[in-house]
Motif scaffolding. Structure first.
Motif, PDB file in Angstrom:
ATOM      1  N   UNK A 127       0.835  -1.198   0.000  1.00 34.65           N
ATOM      2  CA  UNK A 127       0.000   0.000   0.000  1.00 34.65           C
ATOM      3  C   UNK A 127       0.875   1.256   0.000  1.00 34.65           C
ATOM      4  N   UNK A 128       0.449   2.326  -0.688  1.00 33.88           N
ATOM      5  CA  UNK A 128       1.249   3.562  -0.718  1.00 33.88           C
ATOM      6  C   UNK A 128       1.527   4.133   0.662  1.00 33.88           C
ATOM      7  N   UNK A 129       0.575   4.030   1.587  1.00 40.27           N
ATOM      8  CA  UNK A 129       0.763   4.596   2.924  1.00 40.27           C
ATOM      9  C   UNK A 129       1.688   3.749   3.802  1.00 40.27           C
ATOM     10  N   UNK A 130       2.017   2.524   3.341  1.00 44.11           N
ATOM     11  CA  UNK A 130       2.924   1.672   4.100  1.00 44.11           C
ATOM     12  C   UNK A 130       4.387   1.978   3.783  1.00 44.11           C
ATOM     13  N   UNK A 131       4.636   2.802   2.761  1.00 46.47           N
ATOM     14  CA  UNK A 131       5.996   3.152   2.364  1.00 46.47           C
ATOM     15  C   UNK A 131       6.428   4.411   3.112  1.00 46.47           C
ATOM     16  N   UNK A 132       7.665   4.423   3.577  1.00 48.39           N
ATOM     17  CA  UNK A 132       8.169   5.573   4.332  1.00 48.39           C
ATOM     18  C   UNK A 132       9.560   5.948   3.834  1.00 48.39           C
ATOM     19  N   UNK A 163      -3.867  18.090   0.187  1.00 47.51           N
ATOM     20  CA  UNK A 163      -4.506  18.527   1.428  1.00 47.51           C
ATOM     21  C   UNK A 163      -3.918  17.840   2.636  1.00 47.51           C
ATOM     22  N   UNK A 164      -4.586  16.793   3.098  1.00 49.00           N
ATOM     23  CA  UNK A 164      -4.138  16.104   4.309  1.00 49.00           C
ATOM     24  C   UNK A 164      -2.882  15.268   4.071  1.00 49.00           C
ATOM     25  N   UNK A 165      -2.583  14.959   2.820  1.00 53.46           N
ATOM     26  CA  UNK A 165      -1.403  14.143   2.538  1.00 53.46           C
ATOM     27  C   UNK A 165      -0.778  14.572   1.214  1.00 53.46           C
ATOM     28  N   UNK A 166       0.430  14.078   0.997  1.00 51.81           N
ATOM     29  CA  UNK A 166       1.154  14.326  -0.248  1.00 51.81           C
ATOM     30  C   UNK A 166       1.454  12.987  -0.908  1.00 51.81           C
ATOM     31  N   UNK A 167       1.214  12.899  -2.200  1.00 51.94           N
ATOM     32  CA  UNK A 167       1.516  11.690  -2.955  1.00 51.94           C
ATOM     33  C   UNK A 167       2.807  11.915  -3.736  1.00 51.94           C
ATOM     34  N   UNK A 168       3.753  10.985  -3.562  1.00 51.34           N
ATOM     35  CA  UNK A 168       5.049  11.089  -4.234  1.00 51.34           C
ATOM     36  C   UNK A 168       5.208   9.904  -5.174  1.00 51.34           C
ATOM     37  N   UNK A 169       5.495  10.177  -6.433  1.00 55.89           N
ATOM     38  CA  UNK A 169       5.710   9.125  -7.429  1.00 55.89           C
ATOM     39  C   UNK A 169       7.210   8.869  -7.585  1.00 55.89           C
ATOM     40  N   UNK A 170       7.566   7.591  -7.601  1.00 57.12           N
ATOM     41  CA  UNK A 170       8.962   7.179  -7.562  1.00 57.12           C
ATOM     42  C   UNK A 170       9.278   6.200  -8.683  1.00 57.12           C
ATOM     43  N   UNK A 171      10.529   6.191  -9.073  1.00 55.63           N
ATOM     44  CA  UNK A 171      11.040   5.192 -10.014  1.00 55.63           C
ATOM     45  C   UNK A 171      12.200   4.473  -9.337  1.00 55.63           C
ATOM     46  N   UNK A 172      12.092   3.148  -9.229  1.00 53.89           N
ATOM     47  CA  UNK A 172      13.174   2.390  -8.599  1.00 53.89           C
ATOM     48  C   UNK A 172      14.344   2.239  -9.565  1.00 53.89           C
ATOM     49  N   UNK A 173      15.455   1.773  -9.034  1.00 53.49           N
ATOM     50  CA  UNK A 173      16.625   1.564  -9.900  1.00 53.49           C
ATOM     51  C   UNK A 173      16.375   0.471 -10.923  1.00 53.49           C
ATOM     52  N   UNK A 174      15.392  -0.388 -10.623  1.00 51.50           N
ATOM     53  CA  UNK A 174      15.032  -1.444 -11.575  1.00 51.50           C
ATOM     54  C   UNK A 174      14.000  -1.001 -12.584  1.00 51.50           C
ATOM     55  N   UNK A 208       0.834  15.015   5.857  1.00 43.75           N
ATOM     56  CA  UNK A 208       1.536  16.293   5.775  1.00 43.75           C
ATOM     57  C   UNK A 208       2.012  16.745   7.158  1.00 43.75           C
ATOM     58  N   UNK A 209       2.911  15.924   7.710  1.00 50.94           N
ATOM     59  CA  UNK A 209       3.509  16.236   9.010  1.00 50.94           C
ATOM     60  C   UNK A 209       5.008  16.476   8.870  1.00 50.94           C
ATOM     61  N   UNK A 210       5.450  16.722   7.629  1.00 49.95           N
ATOM     62  CA  UNK A 210       6.871  16.997   7.388  1.00 49.95           C
ATOM     63  C   UNK A 210       7.570  15.898   6.619  1.00 49.95           C
ATOM     64  N   UNK A 211       7.128  14.626   6.793  1.00 48.82           N
ATOM     65  CA  UNK A 211       7.781  13.537   6.085  1.00 48.82           C
ATOM     66  C   UNK A 211       7.525  13.660   4.588  1.00 48.82           C
ATOM     67  N   UNK A 212       8.547  13.525   3.816  1.00 49.79           N
ATOM     68  CA  UNK A 212       8.413  13.548   2.371  1.00 49.79           C
ATOM     69  C   UNK A 212       8.532  14.924   1.743  1.00 49.79           C
ATOM     70  N   UNK A 213       8.554  15.975   2.563  1.00 50.86           N
ATOM     71  CA  UNK A 213       8.615  17.319   1.996  1.00 50.86           C
ATOM     72  C   UNK A 213       9.959  17.592   1.316  1.00 50.86           C
TER      73      UNK A 213
END
Length: 363
Positions: free
Chosen positions: A281-286, A309-320, A330-335
């Motif tokens: 799940x996206x929310x399980x990733x930190x 709003x209450x959260x930020x969605x970050x899209x990522x590409x792995x090395x693979x 939105x408590x600072x993590x991921x900003x």
């Protein structure tokens, strides 16, 4: 009071098509139970089998222990609310609600007393003389519910009754329906393709796919502990990492993916060498600034972010080369994550579930 519904090895065939295949589930008396699935999965057929509008090709429908085969809809202890509500436009609200009682020969004074009580139950006191055409969508829903409850069914069947409402009204009606069910203790059997509806209202949910019942559980278990790739991909959002099983240990397994080795739960009992997909799940990733003990970690590049709003969605590409989504409160993590920057992310093995690679909800 509600009665239990037992669906015992029920199948329904139309020509060469199996609309429902060997469904087995016991709905408890007084339970709010939802069948959840995409269009064409067989949930409407199943509701019609319970109601008596169809007879199963195989198996039995039992209500309160009694086999319903050969017993028509008008003789079953059920009432049904259809998607289009089917209210009588030339009747008042009170006449709509009391119609079933009048057909059964209930006297006027008793009907009026019952209708008044039902109007209170559905939060429409004093609306009995109003024409149906003057009601809002949500009020019409409440009248349909009151009309169905007027004949004192043990089981109320609901065929996606909220689908025509706007989102705000649907959310309001979810709470209203759940409260009505609690107050009446009638068994509710609800079908929907909307997981928000199913999860908000239900004691248990049965997830269906192409005529099969994939999983029956409490909403929390359906979401957090799916038992198949279909359930994991149909319910909520899930990242997928594909690979091959390298190590199996007790209830867990490690798979080698293009992005590295990861560990996850192995509810399907996959063996060494099996092709597998890990669902996370996206929310399980930190953000993993330091490698947590026992956690899976992956090096990624940020390819985009969205403030919601209450959260930020970050899209990522792995090395693979695999694309992942991380959702942060939105408590600072991921900003600190900016497009084009590198980031290490992590997730716990208990939050990754491994299933055989194959068909998912979206193909």
């Amino acid at each position: 009071m509600g009665q239990d519904v037992e669906i015992a090895n029920v199948s329904m065939r139309f020509g060469d098509v199996d609309a429902v295949r060997d469904i087995r589930v016991h709905i408890q008396a007084g339970e709010f139970f939802s069948f959840l699935g995409p269009s064409g999965c067989g949930k409407t057929t199943l509701l019609r089998l319970i109601s008596g509008f169809m007879e199963p090709s195989a198996g039995e429908i039992r209500i309160n222990g009694r086999n319903m085969r050969g017993i028509g809809p008008n003789r079953r202890p059920t009432a049904m609310i259809f998607q289009n509500l089917a209210l009588f436009p030339l009747m008042s609200v009170a006449q709509n609600i009391g119609f079933g009682l009048e057909v059964r020969g209930v006297g006027r004074a008793e009907r009026e007393k019952k209708v008044a009580a039902l109007l209170e139950l559905v939060d429409l006191p004093g609306a009995g003389d109003s024409p149906v055409s003057a009601l809002s969508g949500g009020q019409k829903q409440r009248v349909a519910i009151a009309r169905a409850l007027a004949v004192a069914p043990a089981v109320l069947l609901l065929d996606e009754p909220l689908s025509a409402l706007d989102l705000k009204l649907r959310k309001h009606m979810r709470l209203a329906l759940r409260e009505i069910q609690r107050r009446t203790a009638v068994t509710f059997v609800y079908i929907t393709h909307d997981q928000g509806e199913a999860f908000t209202m239900s004691d248990r949910v049965g997830v269906m796919s192409v005529g099969r019942l994939e999983q029956v559980d409490a909403p929390e278990k359906i979401y957090n502990a799916p038992r198949s790739a279909f359930v994991a991909s149909f319910v909520g959002e899930a990242n997928r990492l594909c690979g091959t099983v390298a190590v199996v240990e007790n209830s867990a397994a490690s798979i080698d993916t293009p992005s590295g080795r990861i560990i996850g739960q192995n509810p399907a009992g996959l063996g060494h060498g099996a092709k597998s997909t890990a669902f996370v799940r996206p929310e399980a990733i930190f953000v993993a600034d330091q490698t947590p003990d026992g956690a899976n970690t992956l090096e990624c590049t940020v390819i985009g972010r969205s403030f919601e709003g209450a959260y930020t969605t970050i899209r990522l590409k792995t090395r693979g080369g695999e694309t992942l989504t991380m959702r942060c409160n939105n408590d600072g993590q991921g900003w600190a994550a900016t497009a084009g920057g590198n980031i290490r992310i992590g997730f716990k093995p208990e939050n990754a579930r491994l299933f055989p690679s194959g068909e998912c909800a979206d193909g």
